[in-house]
Design an enzyme around this catalytic site. Structure first.
Site, PDB file in Angstrom:
ATOM      1  N   ASP A 140       0.857  -1.195   0.000  1.00  0.00           N
ATOM      2  CA  ASP A 140       0.000   0.000   0.000  1.00  0.00           C
ATOM      3  C   ASP A 140       0.885   1.234   0.000  1.00  0.00           C
ATOM      4  OD1 ASP A 140      -1.928   1.943   0.372  1.00  0.00           O
ATOM      5  OD2 ASP A 140      -3.039   0.802   1.888  1.00  0.00           O
ATOM      6  N   ARG A 142      -0.224   4.417  -0.578  1.00  0.00           N
ATOM      7  CA  ARG A 142      -1.049   5.631  -0.580  1.00  0.00           C
ATOM      8  C   ARG A 142      -0.502   6.701   0.358  1.00  0.00           C
ATOM      9  NH1 ARG A 142      -6.933   3.149  -0.035  1.00  0.00           N
ATOM     10  NH2 ARG A 142      -5.746   1.569   1.103  1.00  0.00           N
TER      11      ARG A 142
HETATM   12  N1  LIG Z   1      -2.530  -2.499  -6.300  1.00  0.00           N
HETATM   13  C1  LIG Z   1      -3.818  -2.870  -6.204  1.00  0.00           C
HETATM   14  N2  LIG Z   1      -4.724  -1.926  -5.913  1.00  0.00           N
HETATM   15  C2  LIG Z   1      -6.002  -2.315  -5.795  1.00  0.00           C
HETATM   16  C3  LIG Z   1      -6.424  -3.639  -5.976  1.00  0.00           C
HETATM   17  N3  LIG Z   1      -7.755  -3.705  -5.799  1.00  0.00           N
HETATM   18  C4  LIG Z   1      -8.149  -2.436  -5.508  1.00  0.00           C
HETATM   19  N4  LIG Z   1      -7.093  -1.604  -5.513  1.00  0.00           N
HETATM   20  C5  LIG Z   1      -7.039  -0.181  -5.174  1.00  0.00           C
HETATM   21  O1  LIG Z   1      -7.245  -0.086  -3.787  1.00  0.00           O
HETATM   22  C6  LIG Z   1      -7.757   1.189  -3.464  1.00  0.00           C
HETATM   23  C7  LIG Z   1      -8.909   0.979  -2.505  1.00  0.00           C
HETATM   24  O2  LIG Z   1      -8.377   0.377  -1.372  1.00  0.00           O
HETATM   25  P1  LIG Z   1      -9.118  -0.723  -0.553  1.00  0.00           P
HETATM   26  O3  LIG Z   1      -8.053  -1.552   0.105  1.00  0.00           O
HETATM   27  O4  LIG Z   1     -10.148  -1.431  -1.415  1.00  0.00           O
HETATM   28  O5  LIG Z   1      -9.940   0.031   0.536  1.00  0.00           O
HETATM   29  P2  LIG Z   1      -9.437   1.112   1.575  1.00  0.00           P
HETATM   30  O6  LIG Z   1      -9.555   2.459   0.923  1.00  0.00           O
HETATM   31  O7  LIG Z   1      -8.112   0.760   2.151  1.00  0.00           O
HETATM   32  O8  LIG Z   1     -10.473   0.904   2.750  1.00  0.00           O
HETATM   33  P3  LIG Z   1     -11.972   1.332   2.772  1.00  0.00           P
HETATM   34  O9  LIG Z   1     -11.971   2.739   3.317  1.00  0.00           O
HETATM   35  O10 LIG Z   1     -12.650   0.379   3.669  1.00  0.00           O
HETATM   36  O11 LIG Z   1     -12.476   1.274   1.362  1.00  0.00           O
HETATM   37  C8  LIG Z   1      -8.128   1.843  -4.773  1.00  0.00           C
HETATM   38  O12 LIG Z   1      -7.113   2.795  -5.089  1.00  0.00           O
HETATM   39  C9  LIG Z   1      -8.097   0.688  -5.770  1.00  0.00           C
HETATM   40  O13 LIG Z   1      -7.733   1.097  -7.080  1.00  0.00           O
HETATM   41  C10 LIG Z   1      -5.433  -4.613  -6.283  1.00  0.00           C
HETATM   42  O14 LIG Z   1      -5.684  -5.810  -6.422  1.00  0.00           O
HETATM   43  N5  LIG Z   1      -4.141  -4.171  -6.402  1.00  0.00           N
END
Ligand SMILES: Nc1nc2c(ncn2[C@@H]2O[C@H](COP(=O)(O)OP(=O)(O)OP(=O)(O)O)[C@@H](O)[C@H]2O)c(=O)[nH]1
Ligand SMILES: [Zn+2]
Length: 218
Positions: A140, A142
């Site tokens: 992650d 971000r």
């Molecule tokens: N690298 C990668 N990114 C993903 C994948 N699936 C979803 N994403 C990205 O994950 C991000 C969303 O994160 P999530 O882990 O689904 O949720 P979160 O934001 O951490 O948590 P919530 O607030 O509960 O939604 C978005 O930017 C998506 O594009 C994947 O398999 N691989």
């Protein structure tokens, strides 16, 4: 790990982004105001959708949503992003007051094309975390540092955050965002995303499913 890179909180928001005042955004749940923020350091065009009076000092129902083109716009069932986006907007409109920040950090920060590469690896058996690692990325990447100045600019002093990700709460709190409450969000489990959701729970610490955290709001 999620980055908690700090911005200079002493600097004015003018140093961090250009702000574009809102237009109306009618949706099937109600009419939001759509604000744009162009981040100077990255050139990214982040958005805020606001509803009602969010500047009166009371904690604001909020969602900090990371971009997912495939889930948010292309109806992908591989993840839960589209359902969470809809649920958050619906809930804000029903409450008559709230904010959704739409942050342009696609693919947990690795970008759209790399997310597609990660999906190819997942089609071959890797889970969502392993696929990132096989591509040379952390699970992650971000960075939520723009969140606090965006909320400050909108005069939001504290938030009731809709998320299943406790690390997002920690990251925002570390950045100085006042999170008064975490609210779980509906997930829409399906045969295509159940392995992904289980991996998020087991490897990334998301709270839902068997521990009763799944949202019951409709
Ligand atoms: N690298 C990668 N990114 C993903 C994948 N699936 C979803 N994403 C990205 O994950 C991000 C969303 O994160 P999530 O882990 O689904 O949720 P979160 O934001 O951490 O948590 P919530 O607030 O509960 O939604 C978005 O930017 C998506 O594009 C994947 O398999 N691989
Ligand atoms: Zn998604």
């Amino acid at each position: 790990m999620q980055s908690t890179k700090n911005v200079d909180h002493a600097s004015s928001s003018d140093d961090i982004f250009d702000y574009v005042p809102p237009c109306k955004l009618p949706t099937k749940w109600g009419t939001f105001s759509l604000h744009a923020f162009v981040e100077h350091s990255t050139g990214k065009e982040h958005l805020a959708l606001t509803f009602g009076d969010i500047a009166n000092g009371d904690p604001v129902l909020a969602r900090v949503h990371s971009e997912c083109l495939t889930g948010d716009a292309l109806f992908s069932q591989r993840c839960d992003c589209g359902a969470q986006l809809e649920s958050a907007l619906e809930r804000i409109a029903a409450e008559g007051r709230g904010v959704l920040l739409y942050l342009r950090q696609e693919g947990r920060g690795i970008g759209l094309v790399n997310k597609i590469r990660a999906y190819v690896l997942q089609d071959a058996g890797a889970d969502t975390v392993l696929a990132n690692q096989q591509l040379g990325f952390e699970a992650d990447l971000r960075d939520y540092s723009i969140t606090r100045p965006m909320l400050q600019h909108l005069n939001v002093s504290s938030v009731r955050l809709m998320t299943n990700n406790p690390r997002k709460v920690d990251a925002l709190t570390t950045l100085g965002v006042n999170v008064t409450e975490r609210l779980s969000l509906r997930v829409n489990r399906n045969p295509f995303n159940e392995h992904y959701l289980d991996t998020k729970k087991d490897k990334l610490g998301h709270l839902f499913g068997a521990n009763g955290e799944q949202d019951d709001w409709v």
